[in-house]
Scaffold this motif. Sequence first.
Motif, short mmCIF file in Angstrom:
data_model
loop_
_atom_site.label_atom_id
_atom_site.label_comp_id
_atom_site.label_asym_id
_atom_site.label_seq_id
_atom_site.Cartn_x
_atom_site.Cartn_y
_atom_site.Cartn_z
N THR A 11 0.82 -1.22 0.00
CA THR A 11 0.00 0.00 0.00
C THR A 11 0.85 1.27 0.00
N ASN A 12 2.17 1.11 0.17
CA ASN A 12 3.06 2.27 0.23
C ASN A 12 3.45 2.69 -1.19
N VAL A 13 2.58 3.48 -1.82
CA VAL A 13 2.85 3.99 -3.17
C VAL A 13 3.13 5.48 -3.05
N TYR A 14 4.21 5.93 -3.68
CA TYR A 14 4.65 7.32 -3.52
C TYR A 14 5.31 7.79 -4.81
N TYR A 15 5.67 9.07 -4.84
CA TYR A 15 6.37 9.60 -6.01
C TYR A 15 7.86 9.62 -5.71
N ASP A 16 8.66 8.95 -6.51
CA ASP A 16 10.10 8.88 -6.30
C ASP A 16 10.78 10.00 -7.10
N THR A 18 13.98 10.78 -7.23
CA THR A 18 15.24 10.38 -7.86
C THR A 18 15.00 9.85 -9.27
N PHE A 19 13.99 8.98 -9.40
CA PHE A 19 13.72 8.36 -10.71
C PHE A 19 12.58 9.05 -11.46
N ASP A 20 11.99 10.08 -10.83
CA ASP A 20 10.95 10.88 -11.48
C ASP A 20 9.79 10.01 -11.96
N CYS A 21 9.31 9.14 -11.05
CA CYS A 21 8.17 8.30 -11.41
C CYS A 21 7.46 7.82 -10.15
N GLU A 22 6.27 7.27 -10.34
CA GLU A 22 5.52 6.68 -9.24
C GLU A 22 6.25 5.41 -8.80
N ALA A 23 6.21 5.11 -7.51
CA ALA A 23 6.92 3.94 -6.98
C ALA A 23 6.09 3.25 -5.91
N ALA A 24 6.31 1.95 -5.77
CA ALA A 24 5.68 1.18 -4.70
C ALA A 24 6.79 0.53 -3.89
N LYS A 25 6.74 0.68 -2.57
CA LYS A 25 7.73 0.06 -1.70
C LYS A 25 7.10 -1.17 -1.06
N ILE A 26 7.78 -2.33 -1.17
CA ILE A 26 7.21 -3.54 -0.58
C ILE A 26 8.05 -4.03 0.60
N LEU A 27 7.35 -4.54 1.60
CA LEU A 27 7.92 -5.07 2.83
C LEU A 27 7.79 -6.60 2.83
N PRO A 28 8.41 -7.29 3.79
CA PRO A 28 8.27 -8.75 3.84
C PRO A 28 6.79 -9.17 3.88
N GLY A 29 6.45 -10.15 3.04
CA GLY A 29 5.08 -10.64 2.97
C GLY A 29 4.20 -9.84 2.03
N GLU A 30 4.78 -8.87 1.32
CA GLU A 30 4.00 -8.07 0.39
C GLU A 30 4.43 -8.34 -1.05
N VAL A 41 10.23 -1.06 -5.36
CA VAL A 41 11.48 -1.06 -4.61
C VAL A 41 11.33 -1.85 -3.31
N THR A 42 12.39 -2.54 -2.91
CA THR A 42 12.40 -3.24 -1.63
C THR A 42 13.82 -3.35 -1.12
N VAL A 43 13.95 -3.66 0.18
CA VAL A 43 15.26 -3.91 0.77
C VAL A 43 15.26 -5.34 1.30
N LEU A 44 16.25 -6.12 0.88
CA LEU A 44 16.29 -7.56 1.20
C LEU A 44 17.49 -7.90 2.07
N GLY A 45 17.25 -8.73 3.06
CA GLY A 45 18.32 -9.33 3.83
C GLY A 45 18.32 -10.81 3.49
#
Length: 202
Positions: A11-16, A18-30, A41-45
């Motif tokens: 549900t975390n959709v925002y305007y990025d 840096t890349f001048d476009c709409e973006a969605a950030k995903i978390l674990p389980g999304e 975009v996501t961050v992975l361990g």
Amino acid sequence: MNPALEEQLATNVYYDRTFDCEAAKILPGEYYFTRKEMLIVTVLGSCVSACIRDRVSGVGGMNHFMLPDSGNDAGSPLSASMRYGAYAMEVLINELLKAGARRENLEAKVFGGGNVLRGFTTINVGERNAQFVRSFLQTENIRIVAEDLNDVHPRKVYYFPRTGKVLVKKLKQLNNYTLVKREQDYASRLKTSEVSGDVDLF
């Protein structure tokens, strides 16, 4: 399937900027999928993400999941942990197909599975996640066209489904423990929940 574990559409959709476009950030389980010109975009361990797209139509998406630590059943293809992984993959693939992707056009890029979490009883959880995602895609005849798996560093992944372009940034210095804490919390939720026995995934 326990509601705490069902794959959620990010549900975390925002305007990025840096890349001048709409973006969605995903978390674990999304997961997230789109037909639009946008960024996921996501961050992975230890978790893994599969970036899957229809190379003809450009509809594509990304998931972010981890196999639960399941004791001695890691070698069994029908283990509870494998079922969680299969569910995470099936949710994304089914959403892409419903959005107009054709199975024969699907291609994947896979990332994550770093050795960043401690305290698991089976083989390194990141390694298991990496093995699982490769094996699942091979079984489903979805070609892996790029991968960056294992290693010891977390990574930030930027995926542009329309073009298939991916940028990966290795996070050599993780100054805060947000990522590790997030994945540990997610792993704990997986460990304390039962997977339903009557869901046919294939």
